[in-house]
Scaffold this motif. Structure first.
Motif, PDB file in Angstrom:
ATOM      1  N   SER A 192      -0.181  -0.683   7.141  1.00  0.00           N
ATOM      2  CA  SER A 192       0.445  -1.198   5.986  1.00  0.00           C
ATOM      3  C   SER A 192       0.314  -0.308   4.979  1.00  0.00           C
ATOM      4  O   SER A 192       0.856   0.070   3.771  1.00  0.00           O
ATOM      5  CB  SER A 192      -0.509  -2.635   5.394  1.00  0.00           C
ATOM      6  OG  SER A 192      -0.787  -2.865   4.429  1.00  0.00           O
ATOM      7  N   PHE A 193      -0.974   0.767   4.798  1.00  0.00           N
ATOM      8  CA  PHE A 193      -0.989   1.624   4.071  1.00  0.00           C
ATOM      9  C   PHE A 193      -0.962   3.101   4.086  1.00  0.00           C
ATOM     10  O   PHE A 193       0.454   3.305   2.881  1.00  0.00           O
ATOM     11  CB  PHE A 193      -2.556   1.849   4.640  1.00  0.00           C
ATOM     12  CG  PHE A 193      -3.642   1.322   3.574  1.00  0.00           C
ATOM     13  CD1 PHE A 193      -3.988   1.812   2.093  1.00  0.00           C
ATOM     14  CD2 PHE A 193      -4.419   0.040   3.747  1.00  0.00           C
ATOM     15  CE1 PHE A 193      -5.083   0.672   1.199  1.00  0.00           C
ATOM     16  CE2 PHE A 193      -5.089  -0.409   2.630  1.00  0.00           C
ATOM     17  CZ  PHE A 193      -5.672  -0.026   1.560  1.00  0.00           C
ATOM     18  N   LEU A 194      -0.379   2.840   5.266  1.00  0.00           N
ATOM     19  CA  LEU A 194       0.273   4.559   5.881  1.00  0.00           C
ATOM     20  C   LEU A 194       1.614   4.512   5.882  1.00  0.00           C
ATOM     21  O   LEU A 194       3.015   4.995   5.824  1.00  0.00           O
ATOM     22  CB  LEU A 194      -0.190   5.367   6.472  1.00  0.00           C
ATOM     23  CG  LEU A 194      -1.289   5.279   6.640  1.00  0.00           C
ATOM     24  CD1 LEU A 194      -2.070   6.169   8.440  1.00  0.00           C
ATOM     25  CD2 LEU A 194      -2.283   5.695   5.277  1.00  0.00           C
ATOM     26  N   GLY A 195       2.088   3.063   5.746  1.00  0.00           N
ATOM     27  CA  GLY A 195       3.697   3.276   6.543  1.00  0.00           C
ATOM     28  C   GLY A 195       3.611   3.572   7.830  1.00  0.00           C
ATOM     29  O   GLY A 195       3.198   3.607   8.517  1.00  0.00           O
ATOM     30  N   ASP A 196       4.788   3.432   8.709  1.00  0.00           N
ATOM     31  CA  ASP A 196       6.067   4.031   9.958  1.00  0.00           C
ATOM     32  C   ASP A 196       5.633   5.865  10.366  1.00  0.00           C
ATOM     33  O   ASP A 196       5.768   5.597   9.502  1.00  0.00           O
ATOM     34  CB  ASP A 196       6.594   2.962  10.249  1.00  0.00           C
ATOM     35  CG  ASP A 196       6.796   2.724  11.824  1.00  0.00           C
ATOM     36  OD1 ASP A 196       5.957   2.834  12.254  1.00  0.00           O
ATOM     37  OD2 ASP A 196       7.732   3.295  12.659  1.00  0.00           O
ATOM     38  N   ARG A 197       4.358   5.721  11.261  1.00  0.00           N
ATOM     39  CA  ARG A 197       4.540   7.168  11.280  1.00  0.00           C
ATOM     40  C   ARG A 197       3.921   7.602  12.883  1.00  0.00           C
ATOM     41  O   ARG A 197       4.021   6.462  13.792  1.00  0.00           O
ATOM     42  CB  ARG A 197       3.259   7.697  10.641  1.00  0.00           C
ATOM     43  CG  ARG A 197       3.061   7.703   9.470  1.00  0.00           C
ATOM     44  CD  ARG A 197       1.936   8.841   7.584  1.00  0.00           C
ATOM     45  NE  ARG A 197       1.697   8.780   7.036  1.00  0.00           N
ATOM     46  CZ  ARG A 197       0.991   9.322   7.168  1.00  0.00           C
ATOM     47  NH1 ARG A 197      -0.044  10.285   6.998  1.00  0.00           N
ATOM     48  NH2 ARG A 197       0.667   9.313   5.124  1.00  0.00           N
ATOM     49  N   LYS A 198       4.086   8.546  13.371  1.00  0.00           N
ATOM     50  CA  LYS A 198       4.125   9.049  14.181  1.00  0.00           C
ATOM     51  C   LYS A 198       2.807   8.705  14.785  1.00  0.00           C
ATOM     52  O   LYS A 198       1.620   9.539  13.813  1.00  0.00           O
ATOM     53  CB  LYS A 198       4.767  10.238  14.858  1.00  0.00           C
ATOM     54  CG  LYS A 198       6.321  10.314  14.915  1.00  0.00           C
ATOM     55  CD  LYS A 198       6.479  11.532  15.729  1.00  0.00           C
ATOM     56  CE  LYS A 198       8.070  11.650  15.559  1.00  0.00           C
ATOM     57  NZ  LYS A 198       8.534  13.578  15.456  1.00  0.00           N
ATOM     58  N   ILE A 199       2.035   8.528  16.130  1.00  0.00           N
ATOM     59  CA  ILE A 199       1.156   8.528  16.226  1.00  0.00           C
ATOM     60  C   ILE A 199       0.081   8.736  17.689  1.00  0.00           C
ATOM     61  O   ILE A 199       1.359   8.908  18.674  1.00  0.00           O
ATOM     62  CB  ILE A 199      -0.380   7.374  16.515  1.00  0.00           C
ATOM     63  CG1 ILE A 199       0.935   5.637  17.435  1.00  0.00           C
ATOM     64  CG2 ILE A 199       0.376   7.433  14.497  1.00  0.00           C
ATOM     65  CD1 ILE A 199      -0.360   5.308  17.260  1.00  0.00           C
ATOM     66  N   SER A 200      -0.480   9.672  18.083  1.00  0.00           N
ATOM     67  CA  SER A 200      -0.774   9.212  19.797  1.00  0.00           C
ATOM     68  C   SER A 200      -2.348   8.599  19.871  1.00  0.00           C
ATOM     69  O   SER A 200      -3.241   8.924  18.925  1.00  0.00           O
ATOM     70  CB  SER A 200      -1.544  11.102  19.726  1.00  0.00           C
ATOM     71  OG  SER A 200      -1.487  10.801  21.229  1.00  0.00           O
TER      72      SER A 200
END
Length: 297
Positions: A192-200
């Motif tokens: 919600s805060f960051l938008g869609d991002r790559k994560i591990s």
């Protein structure tokens, strides 16, 4: 073990465990073979060991063939226990401080013990080794040149939103810790805060069932709708893009100040936070917000 220790010490005086010193000793986060030779030496030679959970640490030392007196030192007794440990250090005893797993004093009450010793002139030295945050960062396949370690996010709503807003605009890779019962909620908030991002998403690091999921926030949220979380997690988040090289217009500043105020942050603190975000003076934020209100009611 003694043969190994003698080989590495080489009889040098500097390698002897000193009296009146607090040793911050990193322990394995899963695989017992990750214990270092120096950690074995220090744990074998100190007068006593301060541990977060003496039962868990007792099992570890038993496997290592080490027997030492324990004192309990954790989040709920750190003030009283810290004073007792400090007194013993002042009397010339050597203490090894260990946490349940990993490096003590990193997102850990050992930090307060380190501060207490520093304030009282007691030497503190690190015996490096495993750290879940660093291990997860290394295997994340995300940028590692610059990163920020956030540990566990605050539980209080106001401070939690503040931290999330900082993470959103940070151009460094971010590392978080999270418990299984909160991982779903945290991933949803991050999306919600960051938008869609790559994560591990990393769990059970160095253990038999080690799992590293290189995915996105959106896909991770969907994944946990059908799968139950298992174990403690380290979340590594790709950095935000540093795309604001100039001061944003008044509407952007007005909207961001309002967003923080709506979350319960006082106006002065909100303007200061927005100013820090864009590297501008809070008075400039105030003037922009005031001008926008005049023009748009």
């Amino acid at each position: 073990m003694n043969d190994i220790l003698s080989f590495f010490s080489d009889g040098e005086e500097k390698n002897k465990t000193e009296k009146g010193v607090l040793y911050l000793v990193a322990t394995p986060i899963g695989n017992i073979s990750d214990i270092t030779v120096r950690a074995l030496k220090v744990l074998s030679e100190v007068d006593f060991i301060a541990a977060e959970d003496t039962r868990n640490s007792g099992k570890l030392l038993s496997l290592l063939g080490i027997s030492k007196p324990f004192v309990s030192y954790h989040e709920h007794n750190k003030r009283e226990a810290g004073d007792r440990i400090l007194k013993r250090l002042k009397n010339g005893e050597a203490c090894a401080l260990i946490t349940d797993a990993g490096t003590p004093a990193v997102s850990d009450p050992g930090n307060e013990m380190c501060i207490l010793c520093a304030e009282n002139g007691i030497k503190v030295t690190a015996v490096p080794g495993c750290c879940a945050a660093i291990d997860a960062l290394c295997v994340s396949a995300l940028p590692t040149r610059r990163f920020a370690f956030e540990g566990f996010l605050p539980t209080a709503s106001k401070e939690r939103r503040r931290r999330l807003s900082y993470i959103r605009d940070d151009d460094r890779t971010c590392v978080l810790y999270e418990a299984p019962h909160r991982i779903k909620e945290t991933l949803e908030e991050l999306l919600s805060f960051l938008g869609d991002r790559k994560i591990s998403l990393c769990r059970e690091l160095t253990k038999l069932n080690e799992e590293v999921m290189r995915t996105t926030l959106c896909d991770a949220v969907e994944y946990f709708k059908e799968h139950s979380p298992r174990g403690e997690y380290v979340i590594v988040i790709a950095p935000g893009e540093a795309e604001k090289a100039c001061v944003p217009d008044a509407k952007v500043l007005f909207d961001e100040v309002n967003l923080l105020c709506d979350s319960g942050i006082p106006p002065k603190e909100a303007m200061k936070a927005v100013g820090e975000k864009y590297n501008i003076n809070k008075n400039e934020v105030y003037r922009a917000v005031l001008e926008f209100k005049k023009q748009h009611g």
